[in-house]
Design a protein around this motif. Structure first.
Motif, mmCIF file in Angstrom:
data_model
loop_
_atom_site.group_PDB
_atom_site.id
_atom_site.type_symbol
_atom_site.label_atom_id
_atom_site.label_comp_id
_atom_site.label_asym_id
_atom_site.label_seq_id
_atom_site.Cartn_x
_atom_site.Cartn_y
_atom_site.Cartn_z
ATOM 1 N N LEU A 272 9.409 5.294 -3.430
ATOM 2 C CA LEU A 272 7.994 5.075 -3.671
ATOM 3 C C LEU A 272 7.240 6.405 -3.799
ATOM 4 O O LEU A 272 6.016 6.449 -3.755
ATOM 5 N N ARG B 117 1.684 4.798 7.533
ATOM 6 C CA ARG B 117 2.485 3.785 6.820
ATOM 7 C C ARG B 117 3.747 4.423 6.268
ATOM 8 O O ARG B 117 4.836 3.863 6.370
ATOM 9 N N GLN C 28 -2.442 5.764 5.367
ATOM 10 C CA GLN C 28 -1.257 5.876 4.529
ATOM 11 C C GLN C 28 -0.207 6.802 5.158
ATOM 12 O O GLN C 28 0.977 6.530 5.075
ATOM 13 N N LEU D 32 0.828 -1.201 0.000
ATOM 14 C CA LEU D 32 0.000 0.000 0.000
ATOM 15 C C LEU D 32 0.867 1.259 0.000
ATOM 16 O O LEU D 32 0.529 2.265 -0.620
ATOM 17 N N GLY E 104 3.390 1.662 -1.547
ATOM 18 C CA GLY E 104 3.818 1.909 -2.920
ATOM 19 C C GLY E 104 2.748 2.577 -3.762
ATOM 20 O O GLY E 104 3.031 3.097 -4.835
ATOM 21 N N ALA F 229 5.854 -3.739 -4.976
ATOM 22 C CA ALA F 229 5.448 -2.460 -4.387
ATOM 23 C C ALA F 229 5.645 -1.322 -5.372
ATOM 24 O O ALA F 229 4.833 -0.405 -5.473
ATOM 25 N N VAL F 230 6.761 -1.420 -6.101
ATOM 26 C CA VAL F 230 7.052 -0.376 -7.081
ATOM 27 C C VAL F 230 5.973 -0.328 -8.160
ATOM 28 O O VAL F 230 5.644 0.722 -8.700
#
Lengths: 277, 299, 377, 299
Positions: free
Chosen positions: D174, D159, D156, A98, A100, A162-163
């Motif tokens: 990311l 996270r 998020q 998530l 990512g 993830a990427v």
């Protein structure tokens, strides 16, 4: 899409990348090869904006990639993976996935407090996508396990997955197969091909010449920071400069040991690999 | 002018040995050890106690005992606490060292009491040195500091132990690979660092008095010196101590009234201790690797 | 396994808390019926620990004296001393413990105005008698009718100092004192009084306590070329300052110490020879006994003046309890307010309408040949 | 006794808020803020100054939070790209500078005497009723803060903070701007710490510079480390335990009949040894951070 114009990077007196120019087109898969210390990872760091070039410019999609805002290329669709992803021990696999994705509502402290509904809807969509990607790399069953507890190979796959959460336009991969077992390696190649079908260009730093030969449209060979060849993978073994770069002053015929990924070593004889390609 | 230089040197000698010890330990243990400054009052307190218990032993004997005790304490702490804490990362080590600093301070207070104590040293009339005034003890403190510094750097350059220390500080993995017993050398290095801090504390106590809370007052100036010079850099620690001392001396003596032309106007003294803090912040923001760094400027 | 581990840890934490809770209950019961217990909150640890310890010794002397003279209400006197650590919060914790657990009718404390004020306000709300033995901030006056001070507030001390220094013929002074509530209060009062007389304070140097040297402060004094250096400091800092001033040749300038016995307690005699200063009653004809008693019991001169004020606080509380014939806070308060002139170690004490020490007969003293002597007026 | 217990509970709740704030910064975001007490102090002083100027507390408290949030923002900007331990030392220095300002600018802060006589919470109530009302308010605000921190940790934002804590490069790769995240979490943490500081001032009707000593930061760290870095409930439990222990050790003295001049040292020593013991024996704290099982919660 992604281009480097006369890029140089030196550390102290050492020039790691020396006047490199390159151009990556859409949906292209380009391999980045060269002996250890030839500047592959430095070049990848430069391309992804993790390092600032000493001189020259890197452009992606019309904008200059700047190391002062290393997070920006990723948001514009230029993403990278790491040789050793070192995933967090106290985050689950699904959480890393998530992280990512682009979840603007949840990433804003205000909105995550004030609009729980929007955050939940947003997350639900991304959880579906994440589970799909995890299934493709055989990690769906481990979604709630700590990411840092996975094996080295699994961590690499998770790093890659993830990427992909954000559908990048260009993906820079740093030794994606080091430490990944051979059966998964083949599936990973398939997977990367499918990613390309999805519209993503790939730049892959890799020691496994078989993998490169299988996958890449084109190869850039580096030595001492400079590009010495830009050709199809199968032309590499015929390139005198490339062979010399790998063998150096060694006597011909002596197998060359290439250490990949730091923890995992492999012995690769470039001529046999080249012949297979 | 000379007076400013002398004042700066006196303050430098307060800080230099302790800062050098801090950077020496940092070089091999790789975390900022807050408890290090407590080695100064510890060494001084032990020296005072020895001097009181064996009045015939002389000051030098007491000082040696105090310095060795500080070194030993630093080594034991490293062996039984920091080795383990550092394994959990610099954050744990930093918080742990804060905890140990508190425990040491509380322990010293419980044993030695809160009231400051003095060494029985002769009080001599001041010398006038080209307009600057200083006492025998201050001259002695500066000289002893200088001798310790010269001796230490000579040891670092010339002896096998010094080479091992430098090798480990530069690259622990490589040093181990080349056959150096990293753990042993680290312990010896930490011992040396503690000893230097102990000598610094004893000198401070000799020139003025032993205050058990001295560690608390030294913490930020010493860290400021170490950081300004570059954490881990040994010559940097000395230069950093000098820089802090010079800044404190200058800022306190600059007459801001000259600019406004309405009588003398100085920075309020209350901010004197803030100069070190301000220098930490400025250094960290503009030159985090310190004045003496091998890496050059940041990208 | 991990679960088990967690359980044991948790129960270990519980056991620790339990022990503390048990101690809390036990603490309440431990006070015997045949004693009257007063409370005190003092900075026994932290930055002001030296002063706190001196205060505690004042209490010790006073309790011994009261009990030797027959105690209070036919019972023995005790003082439960709690540490504030120099923190406002711990000071209030301690006061609350004394009031709600030990049920003391009187609480003496603290030293820092920053701690005394909230403690006093709390005690005022609870109806407990508060005696301030160490803070001289004028804000103390506003705490309320249950709060008393055995220390003269800054305005009294400042005025006396200014007059004495001006009377010696000094016009240009520098002021050197610790940068805390005490130093600031006494500075602003002295400066105001000195300048009202026509003098001038050319530099005020409020130093941070606990430094390893004070050369920079002293250099500034030298640069100002004053007629007189008015200073105050606790034993430890004053010793360093005096030594460094001596070594800088600054002792040729006249020094005037506020609470001179405190300033010279830890100093080497040579460095303070000839200093003048103001002092409470310890040196005077009817106050020296306190200094002697302290010296006899603890083998040393007191490090600060604050032990005497604390001593007086306990003595006055005991006198008030005896006068009231009861250990009820309200009755003690009335008796204290009506106590009239009390002959304390720090001189006669009488409270004004706000419960503050009305006057404090300071004296001018000088340091000669290793001891303090009363100087001619 | 009841009142004393209520007092300890109120203090636990106030410090619970400060601990939750630090836990969000250090536990979730991995930021070693050793200047937490400065944020607490900015809120405390802002509330004191505003209520002294006549503002009622319901208006002063949010203003104090805003001021502290600005402070958090500032130290976040300051340490943009410093390594964790260096930044920790910088925050320590900044906190000392804030304290020096509080100590020296008496026109604003009352100088060393602090600001007293503040019209506190619920002036209409008395005794136990007042304590109960205060406790209810403090507990409610603690609950709100804790729920907010927990919520932020789940989404998020949290996270990304956790990813930033463990692998900042990965977070950057990311697409997360970690400097912006740092600044945001410090501003939020600052507002929470400012709330705690404001409540503290209103409850005690007093604030002074001694409340801003580095030792206070260390106490808050003790709470978080003891409770478990990264777990909101841990921070609250830690705050309760440390506050209770701190208030309770003097009782232990009564029970065991220790001399009172030793208890001060004993208390400091006890706090130090608890931190050290937790760090060495149970580094994850009493209530360790748990894995957030997103998938299992959903059908």
């Amino acid at each position: 899409m992604l281009s480097a114009h006369d890029v140089t990077r030196s550390f102290g007196g050492l020039t790691a990348v020396n006047h490199v120019s390159l151009e990556i087109g859409p949906r292209e898969i380009v391999g980045l090869v060269g002996p250890n210390g030839s500047g592959k990872t430095t070049l990848l760091n430069l391309l992804s904006g993790f390092l600032a070039p000493t001189s020259g410019e890197i452009r992606f999609d019309g904008t200059t990639v700047s190391a002062r805002r290393a997070w920006q290329p990723s948001r514009l669709g230029l993403r990278r993976s790491f040789q050793l992803p070192k995933l967090p021990a106290r985050m689950s696999v699904l959480e890393v996935m998530l992280a990512g994705g682009r979840l603007p509502a949840g990433a804003s402290p205000w909105r995550s407090l004030l609009t729980p509904g929007a955050v939940r809807r947003e997350e639900a969509a991304f959880i579906g996508k994440a589970m799909g990607l995890l299934a493709e790399v055989d990690l769906a069953g481990l979604a709630d396990h700590p990411a840092g507890g996975l094996s080295g190979g699994q961590q690499k796959l998770l790093g890659l997955a993830a990427v992909l959460m954000d559908d990048p336009a260009v993906l820079l991969l740093d030794e994606p197969t080091a430490g990944v077992n051979p059966s998964l390696r083949r599936r990973m190649a398939d997977h990367l091909r499918r990613i390309r079908e999805g519209g993503t260009a790939l730049v892959i730093v890799e020691h496994d010449m078989g993998f490169i030969g299988d996958l890449c449209d084109r190869c850039l060979a580096l030595d001492k920071g400079a590009v010495i060849a830009n050709c199809r993978p199968d032309e590499l073994s015929g390139n005198q400069q490339v062979v010399e770069a790998y063998l150096g002053r060694r006597r011909p015929g002596v197998p060359l040991r290439i250490v990949a990924g730091g923890t995992v070593g492999g012995t690769v004889d470039i001529r046999t690999n080249g012949a297979r390609a | 002018m000379i007076q400013i230089l002398i004042d700066t040197l006196i303050r430098t000698s307060d800080l230099a040995l302790i800062a050098l010890g801090l950077n020496l330990s940092y070089g091999v243990s790789r975390f900022p050890n807050v408890a290090h400054v407590e080695m100064a009052p510890l060494g001084a307190a032990v020296a005072l106690a020895v001097a009181a218990l064996f009045p015939g032993g002389g000051l030098v004997g007491a000082a040696v005992a105090g310095a060795l005790a500080a070194g030993l304490a630093a080594m034991l702490l490293h062996r039984f606490a920091f080795e383990r804490l550092a394994g959990a990362g610099p954050a744990s080590a930093l918080i742990g060292s804060l905890a140990i600093a508190m425990m040491l301070r509380a322990g010293l207070q419980a044993v030695f009491g809160t009231r400051p104590q003095q060494f029985d040293t002769p009080l001599t009339p001041p010398h006038d040195l080209w307009g600057a005034i200083l006492s025998d003890l201050q001259i002695a403190a500066i000289a002893i500091t200088a001798v310790c510094l010269i001796g230490f750097f000579a040891m670092l350059r010339l002896t096998p132990l010094g080479r091992s220390i430098r090798a480990i500080a530069a690259n622990p993995a490589l040093a181990t690979a080349s056959g150096i017993d990293a753990r042993r050398v680290t312990l010896v290095t930490v011992f040396l660092g503690g000893t230097l801090a102990g000598i610094g504390g004893i000198l401070l106590a000799l020139v003025t008095q032993l205050d058990i809370g001295m560690g608390q007052m030294l913490l930020l100036p010493v860290f400021a010196a170490a950081i300004v010079g570059g954490l881990g850099s040994l010559p940097g620690a000395v230069i950093g101590a000098f820089a802090i001392a010079l800044a404190e001396t200058l800022v306190m003596r600059i007459d801001f009234g000259l600019l406004a032309a309405d009588g003398p106007r100085y920075l309020p003294l209350g901010y004197l201790t803030g100069i070190g803090f301000a220098l930490i912040v400025v250094t960290l923001v503009y030159r985090p690797e310190g004045l003496l760094s091998r890496g050059g400027r940041r990208a | 396994m991990a679960r088990m581990n967690g359980m044991t840890r948790r129960s270990a934490g519980g056991a620790l808390l339990g022990a503390v809770a048990l101690a809390m209950l036990g603490g309440g019961a431990a006070l015997a019926q045949d004693t009257v217990t007063l409370g005190a909150v003092l900075p026994l640890s932290g930055a002001s620990a030296t002063i706190g310890e001196d205060q505690r010794r004042g209490i010790e002397l006073a309790v011994e004296k009261v009990n030797a003279d027959g105690g209070v209400l036919g019972r023995k006197l005790a003082v439960a001393v709690e540490d504030s650590g120099g923190r406002a919060q711990s000071a209030i914790d301690a006061a609350r413990k004394l009031v709600s657990v030990s049920k003391t009718p009187v609480v003496i404390g603290e030293y820092s105005s920053g701690n005394t004020i909230p403690v006093g306000q709390y005690l005022q709300r609870e109806g407990i008698v508060h005696i301030n033995p160490g803070s001289s901030s004028p804000v103390i006056k506003t705490i309320g009718d249950r709060s008393f001070s055995t220390i003269g507030l800054d305005d009294v001390a400042g005025k006396f100092t200014a007059q004495a220094v001006y009377g010696m013929g000094h016009r240009k002074a520098v002021f050197l004192a610790p940068n805390n509530a005490y130093g600031q209060g006494v500075y602003s009062e002295t400066k105001a009084a000195f300048e009202a007389l026509g003098g001038q304070v050319v530099a005020n140097l409020l130093y941070t306590e606990g430094q390893s040297n004070y050369r920079r402060e002293l250099q500034r004094i030298a640069a100002a070329k004053p007629d007189v250096i008015i200073y105050s400091g606790y034993g430890q800092e004053a010793a360093t300052i005096n030594r460094e001033a001596f070594e800088l040749g600054l002792s040729k300038t006249p020094w005037f110490g506020i609470y001179l016995s405190m300033c010279t307690a830890d100093s080497r005699p040579e460095t303070v020879e000839g200093q003048m200063g103001m002092e409470v009653n310890y040196v005077g004809p009817d106050g020296a006994w306190y200094r002697d008693a302290y010296k006899k019991k603890f083998g040393k001169e007191f490090a600060t003046t604050f032990s005497g004020y604390t001593y007086d606080a306990v003595m006055m509380a005991a006198a008030a309890i005896n006068k009231a014939g009861s250990a009820e806070p309200a009755k003690i308060r009335e008796a204290l307010a009506a106590l009239g002139d009390y002959a304390g170690a720090t001189g006669p004490i009488a409270f004004d309408a706000q419960g503050q020490r009305k006057t404090q007969p300071y004296i001018v003293v000088s340091y000669k040949g290793g001891e303090l002597k009363t100087a001619a007026k | 006794m009841l009142e004393f217990c209520l007092h300890v509970l109120i203090m636990s709740a106030i410090f619970g808020i400060a601990a939750v704030s630090l836990n969000l910064q250090a536990g979730t975001g991995g930021l070693l803020n050793f200047g937490q007490i400065a944020l607490f102090g900015i809120g405390a002083y802002a509330v004191a100054i505003l209520t002294r100027a006549g503002l009622p507390w319901p208006a002063a408290l949010p203003a104090g939070m805003a001021a502290a949030a600005l402070g958090g923002f500032a130290i976040g900007r300051l340490g943009r790209d410093l390594a964790a331990e260096y930044w920790a030392l910088a925050t320590l220095a900044v906190a000392e500078l804030v304290r020096l300002v509080a100590l020296n600018e008496d026109w604003l802060t009352g100088g060393p005497q602090g600001i007293g006589g503040i019209v506190g919470l619920f002036p209409g109530l008395d005794g136990v009723a007042r304590a109960l009302a205060t406790l209810a308010l403090a507990a409610l605000l603690l609950l709100g803060t804790a729920l907010m921190a927990r919520r932020l940790g789940q989404t998020q934002f949290g996270r990304v903070l956790r990813l930033m804590r463990e692998n900042p490069d990965l977070a950057t790769a990311l697409g997360h701007d970690i400097v912006a995240c740092k600044v945001k979490v410090l501003a939020i943490g600052g507002a929470m710490a400012g709330l705690a500081g404001g409540l503290y001032t209103l409850y005690l009707a007093f604030i002074g510079p001694d409340q801003l000593l580095p030792f206070e930061t260390f106490l808050i760290w003790t709470m978080v480390v003891l409770g478990g870095l990264g777990n909101v409930a841990g921070a609250v439990v830690g705050a309760m335990l440390v506050t209770t222990l701190y208030a309770g050790i003097p009782f232990l003295k009564d029970a065991v009949a220790l001399p009172s001049d030793l208890t001060g040292s004993l208390r400091v020593f006890a706090i130090g040894s608890i931190v050290l013991a937790v760090l060495m024996l149970k580094p994850q704290g009493l209530v360790p951070e748990r894995l957030r099982r997103l998938h299992a919660q959903r059908p």
